[in-house]
Design an enzyme around this catalytic site. Structure first.
Site, PDB file in Angstrom:
ATOM      1  CG  ASP A 124      -1.671   1.300   1.737  1.00 61.89           C
ATOM      2  OD1 ASP A 124      -1.876   1.920   0.394  1.00 61.89           O
ATOM      3  OD2 ASP A 124      -2.608   0.849   1.974  1.00 61.89           O
ATOM      4  CD  GLU A 158      -4.988   6.812   0.160  1.00 65.27           C
ATOM      5  OE1 GLU A 158      -6.207   6.272   0.287  1.00 65.27           O
ATOM      6  OE2 GLU A 158      -3.945   6.592   0.761  1.00 65.27           O
ATOM      7  CD  GLU A 159      -2.354   4.627   3.440  1.00 68.59           C
ATOM      8  OE1 GLU A 159      -4.136   5.435   4.293  1.00 68.59           O
ATOM      9  OE2 GLU A 159      -2.318   4.478   2.663  1.00 68.59           O
TER      10      GLU A 159
HETATM   11 ZN   LIG Z   1      -3.295   2.627  -0.176  1.00 64.19          ZN
END
Ligand SMILES: [Zn+2]
Ligand SMILES: *[C@@H]1O[C@H](CO)[C@@H](O)[C@H](O)[C@H]1NC(C)=O
Ligand SMILES: *[C@@H]1O[C@H](CO)[C@@H](O)[C@H](O)[C@H]1NC(C)=O
Ligand SMILES: *[C@@H]1O[C@H](CO)[C@@H](O)[C@H](O)[C@H]1NC(C)=O
Ligand SMILES: CC(=O)N[C@H]1CO[C@H](CO)[C@@H](O)[C@@H]1O
Length: 377
Positions: A124, A158-159
């Site tokens: 991720d 994004e996180e």
């Molecule tokens: Zn991600």
């Protein structure tokens, strides 16, 4: 005799062709693992993406792509970072391959054990980035007409909110298809959930713990609300996305065991399958107005349904993606990437080497199929 010679000739050329594609594939596979390793070895916890951005931008540049950097403000006064938009000269490509440069904390170093590659971001989402980049590099050799219609968009944060993709909206790219790379075990997601975030603030009255009747405990008030929240059963469900789920992820408050606490709070994330507005109304009405308690909404977004194409396995993602903050609203949107979300964000985050390789083939197939369809329609 003739036939035999022909056959030998045919077999020989077949073997030669086979050997050369295999050799090419081996180079490509080691390029893939090298790129993935280099990306993972650069720590890029949200806020700290500048270094990995520099690396990836110069990698892409040295492989012939045109790069646009888009500066994004730092987090809490931290250093600025930048999004990367890469293309082969066409500033408004028909297909965008997208993923994110940042990871969750803490950093976990790169380490290989057998078939597994461990480390923060291996899955991720640096697994998605590496396989998308190599997929496009292979397409450039094999079908340059397809490759020139594709752009890469890698964003920060994004996180942690979605300031990266929000900034990317300013690029005004209007692709026909937007392909998001996040761990889906290489399956096409039919949809992903939305998110509702809120906090509960509790205000009490401080007192000596020996005389609790003189105060009012903010923690006791808050714990009652927490227990109400945990008992909520959301009545609706969505045929694809399933049910809404609630998690109290952070709780803070109090100053010492011998003081009746004057303040406390907690933060909740609800993964939205149905209707964020309605879920928020349900929560407010069930919690009601207990003394000293206020609810504060952080953000609310519905889930989205995604597109699929023939020949891919499918799944449903119980998490959200940056697409929730993306304005370009492509006609078709897809979500697919190597690795399992179940190990993402954990200390044991890993990816199988084989899944990275498979993802390269899948991204190529998806891009080709999507462009073929959009050309016909
Ligand atoms: Zn991600
Ligand atoms: C939540 O509680 C912590 C600890 O008491 C406090 O530091 C923080 O400011 C509070 N947050 C809000 C939004 O009230
Ligand atoms: C979501 O719920 C709100 C409030 O109940 C309602 O007004 C709205 O129409 C619903 N949205 C959809 C898409 O059903
Ligand atoms: C494009 O679509 C046509 C019609 O469906 C199909 O016959 C052809 O094989 C496709 N080409 C590729 C490269 O997918
Ligand atoms: C990096 C890589 O493994 N590339 C290709 C290797 O061969 C398979 C099967 O032909 C392709 O799907 C991959 O894209």
């Amino acid at each position: 005799m003739y036939t035999k010679r022909l056959l030998t000739c045919f077999l020989l050329s077949f073997t030669l062709v086979n050997v050369s594609t295999q050799a090419q594939n081996e180079t490509s596979s080691s390029d893939l693992l090298d790129l993935h390793k280099q990306l993972v070895e650069i720590e890029s916890i949200s806020g700290n993406e500048a270094k990995v951005g520099e690396f990836l931008a110069s990698y892409l540049q040295s492989h012939g792509w045109t790069i646009e950097r888009q500066e994004v403000e730092g987090i809490n006064g931290g250093p600025a970072r930048f999004n990367i938009f890469a293309h082969t000269g066409n500033k408004n490509p028909k297909v965008i391959l997208n993923s994110h440069l940042d990871t969750v904390p803490p950093y976990v170093p790169y380490r290989v054990e057998g078939d597994k590659i461990f480390g923060r971001g291996t899955n991720d989402a640096k697994g998605s980035i590496a396989s998308q980049v190599i997929a496009l590099a292979e397409l450039q050799k094999e079908s340059p007409d397809v490759a020139k219609e594709v752009g890469l968009l890698y964003v920060v944060s994004e996180e942690s909110g979605c300031s990266g993709i929000t900034k990317a909206n300013e690029l005004s790219i209007t692709p026909k298809a937007f392909i998001i790379g996040e761990p889906t075990e290489n399956k096409l997601a039919l949809g992903h959930k939305g998110a509702l975030k809120f906090s509960v603030n509790s205000e009490g009255i401080a007192a000596h713990s020996g005389y609790p009747e003189l105060g009012r405990s903010a923690i006791t008030q808050l714990v009652n609300v927490a227990s109400t929240l945990n008992s909520i059963v959301f009545p609706d469900s969505h045929p694809v996305l399933g049910v809404d789920t609630l998690n109290i992820g952070l709780i803070q408050g109090g100053i010492a065991a011998n003081v009746v606490p004057a303040s406390a709070n907690l933060t909740v994330a609800v993964r939205i399958a149905t209707n964020a507005t309605k879920v928020w109304e349900t929560i407010k009405s069930i919690v009601g107005n207990p003394q000293g308690i206020t609810l504060e909404l952080g953000g609310a977004r519905d889930g989205i349904l995604l597109d699929s194409v023939d020949g891919f396995e499918t799944m449903v993602a119980k998490y959200g993606t940056d697409y929730l903050c993306y304005n370009g609203k492509a006609k078709k949107k897809y979500l697919i990437g190597p690795g399992s979300i179940l190990v993402a964000h954990t200390p044991n985050e890993y990816i199988l080497k084989e899944d990275l390789t498979k993802a390269v083939g899948l991204y190529k197939k998806l891009v080709t199929q999507v462009l073929n369809t959009s050309q016909r329609s």
